[in-house]
Write a protein that holds these residues in place. Structure first.
Motif, short mmCIF file in Angstrom:
data_model
loop_
_atom_site.label_atom_id
_atom_site.label_comp_id
_atom_site.label_asym_id
_atom_site.label_seq_id
_atom_site.Cartn_x
_atom_site.Cartn_y
_atom_site.Cartn_z
N GLU A 226 0.82 -1.20 0.00
CA GLU A 226 0.00 0.00 0.00
C GLU A 226 0.86 1.25 0.00
N VAL A 227 0.20 2.39 -0.20
CA VAL A 227 0.89 3.67 -0.20
C VAL A 227 1.52 3.92 1.17
N PRO A 228 2.78 4.35 1.21
CA PRO A 228 3.43 4.58 2.51
C PRO A 228 2.82 5.76 3.25
N GLU A 229 3.08 5.83 4.54
CA GLU A 229 2.59 6.95 5.34
C GLU A 229 3.21 8.25 4.85
N GLN A 230 2.37 9.30 4.76
CA GLN A 230 2.85 10.58 4.24
C GLN A 230 3.94 11.18 5.12
N GLU A 231 3.89 10.90 6.42
CA GLU A 231 4.93 11.42 7.31
C GLU A 231 6.30 10.87 6.93
N LEU A 232 6.35 9.57 6.61
CA LEU A 232 7.62 8.96 6.21
C LEU A 232 8.08 9.53 4.87
N VAL A 233 7.16 9.68 3.92
CA VAL A 233 7.49 10.25 2.60
C VAL A 233 8.07 11.65 2.76
N GLU A 234 7.41 12.48 3.57
CA GLU A 234 7.86 13.85 3.77
C GLU A 234 9.22 13.89 4.48
N ASN A 235 9.42 13.00 5.45
CA ASN A 235 10.69 12.98 6.18
C ASN A 235 11.85 12.59 5.28
N ILE A 236 11.65 11.58 4.43
CA ILE A 236 12.71 11.16 3.50
C ILE A 236 13.05 12.30 2.55
N THR A 237 12.02 12.90 1.95
CA THR A 237 12.23 13.99 0.99
C THR A 237 12.93 15.17 1.63
N LYS A 238 12.43 15.57 2.81
CA LYS A 238 12.99 16.73 3.50
C LYS A 238 14.45 16.51 3.89
N LYS A 239 14.76 15.34 4.41
CA LYS A 239 16.12 15.07 4.88
C LYS A 239 17.11 14.98 3.72
N VAL A 240 16.71 14.35 2.62
CA VAL A 240 17.61 14.25 1.46
C VAL A 240 17.87 15.64 0.87
N LEU A 241 16.83 16.46 0.79
CA LEU A 241 16.99 17.81 0.23
C LEU A 241 17.77 18.75 1.15
N SER A 242 17.91 18.38 2.42
CA SER A 242 18.58 19.26 3.38
C SER A 242 20.09 19.32 3.17
#
Length: 393
Positions: A226-242
């Motif tokens: 299923e679609v992953p939790e949005q919190e995990l998606v946002e955390n991965i994206t935010k941390k990589v872009l940081s």
């Protein structure tokens, strides 16, 4: 709160629910408490049933004995899910927890089915019910016990986000309702001989069946993927872009191999005019750090982006404006120009929701190409459709 007291008293490091060993302890606690509570109810009901010569009480007692099986399934599910990875299962056994929840969901459906059968039988063949104070007090005790057990398992389920314990919680709730129907019929016998419990049982069994089917769907969903939790998606994206040097990300895919066991891959955009070895070192560093911070296994694909071509940057801005006319396009990336003069190709990927059909993708490519060629006839668009596997709904 007694539930919180039990957890804090019996589970060391109870706050660290991301750890597999702590999750297993939560599952064990729920299972052991369920076994003890159901054995207590079995003993009390069986003793009362034999003393009163009540078939209904004896039957309900053995129903509690079968509930011990649900608790054993929960314990076994968490025990197997907590096993480390091996050669046959390199990503561990975490999904077995979902299977345990699925089995308990089936048991909930079975309770609903048995209740609807007994309710119909009570309507078609009414049985005189005589009020008994000891029996009524035992029923009240059973309702309170099952109600607390349901709340306790729900508390554990929320603490570790467990489908298996959620199913166990509802299993206890359905038993509480079933026992309540017996109590209602006993109480109603003081004023009427009408088989009220049969009709109430039909309504209650419908609710239990519906909830059991819903629980089954919820436990099957993560097994299917299923679609992953949005919190995990946002955390991965935010941390990589940081990290300095990473200018954009796309193509994030997250795979779950059980609660707290995630593997993810993502494409990170980096300037093409930087030293390739420095960029490679940066990507390796980001992989290690983000994996450690989020408790996942992250793989990053490096995408070099040409930042020196004025024509490329100008065309990228124009295409961005054109794509705003297409609400189904969420973003675009990997933009480049290949060829010269009259035979130039614009190559890029557009991101859409995962539900788009092949025919819709084909029409989207044509429409975008048409819009681009209205301004730049010598450009031909080579468009790859990327699906967004992280968007909900």
């Amino acid at each position: 709160m007694f539930s919180e007291f039990l957890v804090k008293s019996l589970i060391k490091d109870y706050q660290h629910t991301e750890k597999t060993e702590v999750r297993v302890k939560y599952g064990y606690l729920g299972g052991v408490v369920g076994i003890l509570a159901n054995l207590l109810l079995f003993t009390v009901k069986l003793t009362t049933g034999l003393a009163l010569n009540s078939i209904a009480f004896i039957g309900d007692a053995f129903n509690n004995l079968t509930d011990v099986a649900s608790s054993l399934v929960t314990i076994l599910g968490f025990k197997l899910a907590g096993k480390p990875a091996d050669e046959e299962h390199p990503f561990g056994h975490g999904r077995l927890e979902y299977i345990a929840g699925l089995i308990v969901s089936f048991l909930v459906i079975l309770v609903g089915y048995e209740l609807i059968k007994s309710s119909l039988d009570r309507i078609l063949h009414p049985v005189p019910v005589t009020f008994s104070l000891p029996a009524f007090l035992i029923i009240i005790f059973a309702i309170l016990t099952k109600g607390w057990l349901s709340l306790f398992n729900r508390y554990l389920a929320r603490a570790i986000d467990s489908q298996a314990l959620s199913a166990t919680s509802f299993d206890s709730l359905s038993d509480m309702i079933s026992t309540g129907c017996i109590g209602l019929s006993l109480l109603a016998s003081l004023w009427t001989s009408f088989p009220l419990d049969g009709y109430v049982g039909i309504i209650v069994s419908g609710i239990i069946l519906y909830s059991g089917i819903s629980l089954t769907k919820e436990t099957i969903s993560p097994l299917l993927g299923e679609v992953p939790e949005q919190e995990l998606v946002e955390n991965i994206t935010k941390k990589v872009l940081s990290y300095e040097g990473i200018t954009g990300v796309h193509d994030l895919i997250v795979h779950s191999y059980g609660p707290g066991r995630h593997m993810a891959s993502i494409h990170a955009e980096v300037p093409s005019n930087k030293d390739i070895m420095e960029l490679h070192e940066l990507i390796d560093h980001v992989e290690r750090q983000v994996s450690k911070e989020l408790g996942i296994v992250l793989t990053i694909h490096m995408d070099p982006v040409n930042v020196d071509s004025e024509e490329l940057m100008r065309m990228q801005e124009e295409v961005a404006q054109i794509l705003q006319e297409f609400p189904q396009v969420q973003s675009f990336h990997d933009f480049r120009i290949v060829g010269k003069n009259e035979k130039e190709n614009l190559i890029f990927d557009v991101v859409v929701k995962s539900g788009m059909s092949k025919e819709e993708e084909k029409e989207l490519r044509k429409a975008i190409t048409r819009k681009v060629q209205e301004k730049h006839p010598h450009f031909f668009c080579i468009i790859t459709i990327d699906k967004d596997y992280t968007a909900q709904g």
